[in-house]
Write a protein that holds these residues in place. Structure first.
Motif, mmCIF file in Angstrom:
data_model
loop_
_atom_site.group_PDB
_atom_site.id
_atom_site.type_symbol
_atom_site.label_atom_id
_atom_site.label_comp_id
_atom_site.label_asym_id
_atom_site.label_seq_id
_atom_site.Cartn_x
_atom_site.Cartn_y
_atom_site.Cartn_z
ATOM 1 N N ARG A 1 0.934 -1.132 0.134
ATOM 2 C CA ARG A 1 -0.035 -0.010 -0.035
ATOM 3 C C ARG A 1 1.082 1.280 0.106
ATOM 4 N NH1 ARG A 1 -4.501 1.061 4.569
ATOM 5 N NH2 ARG A 1 -2.703 0.802 6.028
ATOM 6 N N ASP A 2 1.959 1.251 0.614
ATOM 7 C CA ASP A 2 2.809 2.455 0.834
ATOM 8 C C ASP A 2 3.327 2.951 -0.708
ATOM 9 O OD1 ASP A 2 3.450 3.988 3.067
ATOM 10 O OD2 ASP A 2 5.468 3.091 3.111
ATOM 11 N N LEU A 3 3.648 2.022 -1.499
ATOM 12 C CA LEU A 3 4.116 2.210 -2.666
ATOM 13 C C LEU A 3 3.013 2.867 -3.641
ATOM 14 C CD1 LEU A 3 6.479 2.200 -4.771
ATOM 15 C CD2 LEU A 3 6.014 -0.246 -5.246
ATOM 16 N N VAL A 4 1.968 1.989 -3.519
ATOM 17 C CA VAL A 4 0.506 2.841 -4.406
ATOM 18 C C VAL A 4 0.319 3.932 -3.926
ATOM 19 C CG1 VAL A 4 -1.693 2.048 -4.856
ATOM 20 C CG2 VAL A 4 -0.162 0.274 -4.607
ATOM 21 N N TRP A 5 0.578 4.269 -2.504
ATOM 22 C CA TRP A 5 0.184 5.596 -2.013
ATOM 23 C C TRP A 5 1.207 6.828 -2.714
ATOM 24 C CZ3 TRP A 5 -3.700 7.928 0.628
ATOM 25 C CH2 TRP A 5 -3.356 9.132 1.112
ATOM 26 N N LYS A 6 2.298 6.317 -2.779
ATOM 27 C CA LYS A 6 3.223 7.193 -3.527
ATOM 28 C C LYS A 6 2.874 7.542 -4.949
ATOM 29 C CE LYS A 6 7.182 5.907 -0.434
ATOM 30 N NZ LYS A 6 8.542 5.471 -0.065
ATOM 31 N N LEU B 1 2.934 10.205 -10.678
ATOM 32 C CA LEU B 1 1.737 10.376 -11.414
ATOM 33 C C LEU B 1 1.972 10.313 -12.768
ATOM 34 C CD1 LEU B 1 -0.282 12.578 -9.115
ATOM 35 C CD2 LEU B 1 -1.211 10.533 -9.968
ATOM 36 N N ALA B 2 2.931 11.287 -13.390
ATOM 37 C CA ALA B 2 3.277 11.394 -14.806
ATOM 38 C C ALA B 2 3.573 10.274 -15.447
ATOM 39 C CB ALA B 2 4.565 12.643 -14.552
ATOM 40 N N GLN B 3 4.028 9.271 -14.669
ATOM 41 C CA GLN B 3 4.337 7.968 -15.391
ATOM 42 C C GLN B 3 3.021 7.045 -15.719
ATOM 43 O OE1 GLN B 3 8.021 6.037 -13.746
ATOM 44 N NE2 GLN B 3 8.383 7.911 -12.543
ATOM 45 N N TRP B 4 1.930 7.222 -14.881
ATOM 46 C CA TRP B 4 0.902 6.241 -15.065
ATOM 47 C C TRP B 4 -0.620 6.820 -15.207
ATOM 48 C CZ3 TRP B 4 -3.125 5.945 -11.928
ATOM 49 C CH2 TRP B 4 -3.098 6.541 -10.512
ATOM 50 N N TRP B 5 -0.669 8.082 -14.909
ATOM 51 C CA TRP B 5 -2.203 8.640 -14.900
ATOM 52 C C TRP B 5 -2.593 8.948 -16.369
ATOM 53 C CZ3 TRP B 5 -6.456 8.480 -12.225
ATOM 54 C CH2 TRP B 5 -7.482 9.373 -12.468
ATOM 55 N N HIS C 1 3.877 0.321 -13.817
ATOM 56 C CA HIS C 1 4.751 1.340 -13.107
ATOM 57 C C HIS C 1 4.931 0.739 -11.647
ATOM 58 C CE1 HIS C 1 6.413 4.893 -10.914
ATOM 59 N NE2 HIS C 1 5.329 4.797 -9.910
ATOM 60 N N LEU C 2 4.249 0.106 -10.975
ATOM 61 C CA LEU C 2 4.510 -0.321 -9.728
ATOM 62 C C LEU C 2 5.381 -1.501 -9.906
ATOM 63 C CD1 LEU C 2 0.948 -0.651 -8.311
ATOM 64 C CD2 LEU C 2 2.837 0.936 -7.283
ATOM 65 N N ALA C 3 5.345 -2.459 -10.777
ATOM 66 C CA ALA C 3 6.170 -3.592 -11.125
ATOM 67 C C ALA C 3 7.863 -2.938 -11.210
ATOM 68 C CB ALA C 3 5.793 -4.296 -12.481
#
Length: 173
Positions: free
Chosen positions: A25-30, A38-42, A169-171
């Protein structure tokens, strides 16, 4: 905990999407709270996001432009944060905007609601994070409510592509 209480009227039917990410969750929060992440996935799959401003605090604004996948069209959007409870919940009002950050009509539908109230919750189970997002128009006209509810399937697909990008992005991080 950062909060800003402000009542807001919404439509009777909410849009909802749920997704589980193989990340803490900490990583998803970041990914939701830091401009460079945000610029990498939104945004839409195949588009490019530029963050004009990110003030991640109650009353703060996330203002951005999206170069759409066609490579020729740019859409602007913004979030105004209402409540932030790290690392569990983000409440924000989203809208399309102009380049200066003012609210604007959606470029794809003149009857799309001007503002959508969203509640994002994150919960962690066995190192994976479940994201739930619920949204409803703010003080919609009857026409805006019909437009919003009529696009639930398209929104599921759109968030699906956006969340695929978040997953990628998370991976990498």
């Amino acid at each position: 905990m950062l909060t800003q209480a402000k009542p807001i009227a919404t439509a009777s039917r909410e849009f909802a999407v749920t997704r589980t990410f193989n990340a803490p969750r900490d990583l998803v929060w970041k990914a939701w709270s830091e401009a460079d992440r945000l610029a990498q996935w939104w945004g839409p799959k195949g588009g490019k996001l530029d963050v004009a401003k990110l003030e991640f605090r109650p009353g703060g604004v996330f203002h951005y432009s999206m170069l759409m996948p066609d490579g020729a069209t740019t859409w602007w959007g913004r979030f105004v944060y209402r409540e932030i409870v790290k690392p569990e919940r983000i409440v924000f009002v989203s809208s399309f905007s102009d380049a200066k950050g003012g609210i604007a009509r959606a470029p794809f539908d003149p009857t799309w609601p001007l503002e959508v109230h969203n509640t994002l919750t994150l919960s962690e189970h066995d190192g994976k994070t479940m994201l739930e997002l619920h949204g409803a128009p703010v003080n919609p006209s009857a026409e805006e409510r019909v437009s919003f509810e009529g696009l639930f399937d398209c929104m599921q697909q759109g968030y699906g592509g956006t969340f695929d990008q978040l997953d990628e992005h998370l991976a990498k991080t």
